[in-house]
Design an enzyme around this catalytic site. Structure first.
Site, PDB file in Angstrom:
ATOM      1  N   ARG A   1       1.123  -2.522  -0.017  1.00 29.53           N
ATOM      2  CA  ARG A   1       1.947  -3.823   0.063  1.00 29.53           C
ATOM      3  C   ARG A   1       2.526  -3.860   1.365  1.00 29.53           C
ATOM      4  O   ARG A   1       2.588  -2.812   2.310  1.00 29.53           O
ATOM      5  CB  ARG A   1       3.167  -3.714  -1.222  1.00 29.53           C
ATOM      6  CG  ARG A   1       3.059  -3.829  -2.337  1.00 29.53           C
ATOM      7  CD  ARG A   1       2.515  -5.309  -2.540  1.00 29.53           C
ATOM      8  NE  ARG A   1       2.602  -5.888  -3.895  1.00 29.53           N
ATOM      9  CZ  ARG A   1       1.319  -5.998  -4.498  1.00 29.53           C
ATOM     10  NH1 ARG A   1       0.453  -5.609  -3.986  1.00 29.53           N
ATOM     11  NH2 ARG A   1       1.474  -6.284  -5.812  1.00 29.53           N
TER      12      ARG A   1
ATOM     13  N   HIS B   1      -5.072 -10.692   0.757  1.00 32.56           N
ATOM     14  CA  HIS B   1      -4.762 -10.129  -0.347  1.00 32.56           C
ATOM     15  C   HIS B   1      -5.720 -10.375  -1.442  1.00 32.56           C
ATOM     16  O   HIS B   1      -5.655 -10.680  -2.566  1.00 32.56           O
ATOM     17  CB  HIS B   1      -3.344 -10.731  -0.979  1.00 32.56           C
ATOM     18  CG  HIS B   1      -2.748  -9.595  -1.964  1.00 32.56           C
ATOM     19  ND1 HIS B   1      -1.276  -9.522  -2.060  1.00 32.56           N
ATOM     20  CD2 HIS B   1      -3.153  -8.926  -2.873  1.00 32.56           C
ATOM     21  CE1 HIS B   1      -0.864  -8.731  -2.837  1.00 32.56           C
ATOM     22  NE2 HIS B   1      -2.246  -8.456  -3.634  1.00 32.56           N
TER      23      HIS B   1
HETATM   24  P1  NDP Z   1       0.686   3.857  -9.345  1.00 31.54           P
HETATM   25  O1  NDP Z   1       1.961   3.484  -9.639  1.00 31.54           O
HETATM   26  O2  NDP Z   1      -0.463   4.289 -10.327  1.00 31.54           O
HETATM   27  O3  NDP Z   1       0.511   4.873  -8.057  1.00 31.54           O
HETATM   28  C1  NDP Z   1       1.545   4.896  -7.001  1.00 31.54           C
HETATM   29  C2  NDP Z   1       1.555   5.955  -6.407  1.00 31.54           C
HETATM   30  O4  NDP Z   1       2.466   5.961  -5.087  1.00 31.54           O
HETATM   31  C3  NDP Z   1       1.927   7.271  -7.180  1.00 31.54           C
HETATM   32  O5  NDP Z   1       0.983   8.495  -6.669  1.00 31.54           O
HETATM   33  C4  NDP Z   1       3.185   7.694  -6.661  1.00 31.54           C
HETATM   34  O6  NDP Z   1       3.612   9.085  -6.903  1.00 31.54           O
HETATM   35  C5  NDP Z   1       3.046   7.141  -5.042  1.00 31.54           C
HETATM   36  N1  NDP Z   1       4.705   7.020  -4.809  1.00 31.54           N
HETATM   37  C6  NDP Z   1       5.429   6.110  -5.385  1.00 31.54           C
HETATM   38  N2  NDP Z   1       6.817   5.900  -4.547  1.00 31.54           N
HETATM   39  C7  NDP Z   1       6.510   7.018  -3.847  1.00 31.54           C
HETATM   40  C8  NDP Z   1       7.454   7.728  -2.850  1.00 31.54           C
HETATM   41  N3  NDP Z   1       8.745   7.285  -2.473  1.00 31.54           N
HETATM   42  N4  NDP Z   1       6.981   8.872  -1.983  1.00 31.54           N
HETATM   43  C9  NDP Z   1       5.542   9.162  -2.161  1.00 31.54           C
HETATM   44  N5  NDP Z   1       4.671   8.843  -3.179  1.00 31.54           N
HETATM   45  C10 NDP Z   1       5.243   7.656  -4.005  1.00 31.54           C
HETATM   46  O7  NDP Z   1       0.309   2.427  -8.686  1.00 31.54           O
HETATM   47  P2  NDP Z   1      -1.349   1.929  -8.540  1.00 31.54           P
HETATM   48  O8  NDP Z   1      -2.101   3.027  -7.604  1.00 31.54           O
HETATM   49  O9  NDP Z   1      -1.853   1.460  -9.625  1.00 31.54           O
HETATM   50  O10 NDP Z   1      -1.120   0.770  -7.373  1.00 31.54           O
HETATM   51  C11 NDP Z   1      -0.663   1.170  -6.155  1.00 31.54           C
HETATM   52  C12 NDP Z   1      -0.288  -0.149  -5.404  1.00 31.54           C
HETATM   53  O11 NDP Z   1      -1.341  -0.847  -5.031  1.00 31.54           O
HETATM   54  C13 NDP Z   1       0.541  -1.081  -6.463  1.00 31.54           C
HETATM   55  O12 NDP Z   1       1.944  -0.858  -6.303  1.00 31.54           O
HETATM   56  C14 NDP Z   1       0.406  -2.772  -5.711  1.00 31.54           C
HETATM   57  O13 NDP Z   1       1.340  -2.688  -4.773  1.00 31.54           O
HETATM   58  C15 NDP Z   1      -0.840  -2.218  -4.775  1.00 31.54           C
HETATM   59  N6  NDP Z   1      -2.077  -3.057  -5.264  1.00 31.54           N
HETATM   60  C16 NDP Z   1      -2.625  -3.945  -4.257  1.00 31.54           C
HETATM   61  C17 NDP Z   1      -3.580  -4.769  -4.618  1.00 31.54           C
HETATM   62  C18 NDP Z   1      -4.480  -5.597  -3.683  1.00 31.54           C
HETATM   63  O14 NDP Z   1      -5.339  -6.471  -4.078  1.00 31.54           O
HETATM   64  N7  NDP Z   1      -4.140  -5.480  -2.438  1.00 31.54           N
HETATM   65  C19 NDP Z   1      -4.114  -4.894  -6.124  1.00 31.54           C
HETATM   66  C20 NDP Z   1      -3.416  -4.000  -7.054  1.00 31.54           C
HETATM   67  C21 NDP Z   1      -2.432  -3.216  -6.474  1.00 31.54           C
HETATM   68  P3  NDP Z   1       3.645   9.851  -8.158  1.00 31.54           P
HETATM   69  O15 NDP Z   1       2.131   9.860  -8.619  1.00 31.54           O
HETATM   70  O16 NDP Z   1       4.407  11.011  -7.910  1.00 31.54           O
HETATM   71  O17 NDP Z   1       4.603   8.871  -9.507  1.00 31.54           O
END
Ligand code: NDP
Length: 309
Positions: free
Chosen positions: A224, A272
C-alpha cells in the site's frame, strides 16, 4: 434461504453473478443473490469499497461482510460496520502477486534494463550475480508475503521476512515486531512491501529505515502507498542509496500526473496491477466461507479490527 447482497462496482455484476450463483449451489447453499435487497433482509454482503455502500446501520440481521479485496483499510474504521468482515485470501490472488514480485525482483537482480532499454550496438558483457548472493527482505509475511518469500527461496535468494507476530520458516529468516525491523532491513539488497495499510505501518519505509538497506538497493512496493514516505524515498533515490523503486500502490490513486514519481528516472510506476481478485476462484472462496459460517464454524480470514487488517 439466504439473501446475499452484491455490493461492488456495477460492472462487476456481469462478471460475478453466474459464477457466484453456481458457487453457492455447489456449496449446497440456497441463495437469492441480488444487488438491491432491502438492507434489513440481507444475510451476507459481498463487498468492495467501490460499490458505494457506506452505511451498514440498517443491516441488522447481516452475519458477515465478505470483501472481494485483500486490503481492508478503507472499511476497517467505518463505525456503522459492526458485522464480521472477511478479507479475500485466494490462491489466484496470491499467485498473481508472486508472479509480479518475482518478475520485478528478477528485473533488478539481473539488471535487465541495461539491455532492454539500451540497444546501441555496444557489446559489453557483464554477468549478473547469482541469487544466492542477494538478500531480499519481505515486509509482511502474510498470505501474499509468505508465498512471495517461498518463491524467492526456490530461486536461491537469501530471504528475510518481517511480521507483527513471531514466525518460523525453515528457509526464511524471520523477524518480528518493532524491535525486529532493523535487523530485517540491515544490508538487504531489496525490500518488498507487502504489509497492510494500518497506523502501525504508515511510513515504515522512511529516511531512517531506507538508510539501513545496502547502498544501491532496490525498493519494490505492491503493498500500500502509505508504507512509504514518498519524500524520503525520492531523497534516497537522488542520493544513490536506492538504485530504483518499483511502485504499484500510492497514497493517492490514480497517481496524480504531477507526482514526482512519474518523472523520476529511477522509479517505475505500475497502476495497482500487481494482482487482482479473479471472479472464478473468488466466487468459490466466498461461497465456501458462507457455507462454513452457516455450518457453525465461523467465517475464515476474519479481519482483526484492533490490529487494523
Ligand atoms: P495478510 O493480512 O495475510 O498479511 C499481512 C502481513 O503483514 C502479516 O504477516 C502481518 O503480520 C504483517 N503485519 C501487519 N501489521 C504489521 C506490523 N505493524 N508490523 C509488522 N508486520 C505487520 O495480508 P496479505 O498478505 O493478504 O496482503 C498484504 C497486503 O497486500 C494487503 O493488505 C494489501 O494492502 C496488499 N495487496 C496489494 C495488491 C496489489 O495489487 N497491489 C493486491 C492484494 C493485496 P502477522 O503475520 O504477524 O499478522
Amino acid at each position: 434461504m439466504l439473501n446475499v447482497l452484491f455490493s461492488t462496482r456495477q460492472e462487476a455484476w456481469g462478471e460475478y453473478h453466474e459464477l457466484l450463483s453456481s458457487a453457492f449451489a455447489s456449496a449446497g447453499l440456497d441463495v437469492v443473490l441480488a444487488t438491491d435487497h432491502a438492507p434489513e433482509t440481507v444475510d451476507y454482503v459481498v463487498y468492495a469499497p467501490n460499490g458505494g455502500l457506506q452505511d451498514f446501520t440498517a443491516f441488522a440481521r447481516c452475519k458477515g461482510v465478505l470483501s472481494l479485496w485483500a486490503g481492508v483499510e478503507t472499511i476497517i474504521d467505518n463505525p456503522t460496520l459492526t458485522q464480521p468482515v472477511a478479507r479475500m485470501v485466494d490462491d489466484s490472488l496470491t499467485q498473481g502477486m508472486v508472479e509480479w514480485v518475482i518478475g520485478h525482483v528478477l528485473r533488478h537482480h539481473l539488471g535487465m534494463d541495461a539491455h532492454i532499454l539500451v540497444q546501441d550496438g555496444t557489446w559489453q558483457p557483464h554477468f549478473p550475480p547469482l541469487a544466492k548472493t542477494r538478500a531480499v527482505t519481505i515486509l509482511g509475511l502474510g498470505a501474499l508475503g509468505l508465498a512471495c518469500g517461498k518463491a524467492l527461496v526456490t530461486l536461491g535468494f537469501q530471504v528475510r521476512g518481517w511480521s507483527r507476530n513471531a514466525k518460523t520458516d525453515a528457509n526464511i529468516t524471520c523477524f518480528h515486531g518493532p524491535d525486529g525491523l532493523k535487523d530485517a532491513l540491515r544490508d538487504a539488497d531489496m525490500v518488498v512491501g507487502l504489509l497492510p495499510d494500518t497506523p502501525a505501518t504508515t511510513n515504515i519505509l522512511n529516511a531512517e529505515t531506507l538508510a539501513l538497506l545496502k547502498r544501491g538497493s532496490f525498493v519494490i512496493n505492491p503493498g500500500r502507498g502509505p508504507l512509504i514516505d514518498d519524500d524520503a524515498l525520492i531523497a534516497a533515490l537522488d542520493d544513490g542509496q536506492i538504485t530504483h523503486a518499483t511502485l504499484d500502490v500510492f497514497r493517492i490513486e490514480p497517481l496524480p500526473v504531477d507526482h514526482p514519481f512519474w518523472a523520476h528516472p529511477n522509479v517505475t510506476v505500475t497502476p495497482h496491477i500487481a494482482s487482482t481478485t479473479r471472479p472464478d476462484t473468488a466466487s468459490r472462496i466466498i461461497a465456501e466461507n458462507i457455507a462454513r459460517n452457516e455450518a457453525g464454524h465461523g467465517l475464515a480470514n476474519l479481519v482483526d479490527r484492533s490490529a487494523g487488517y
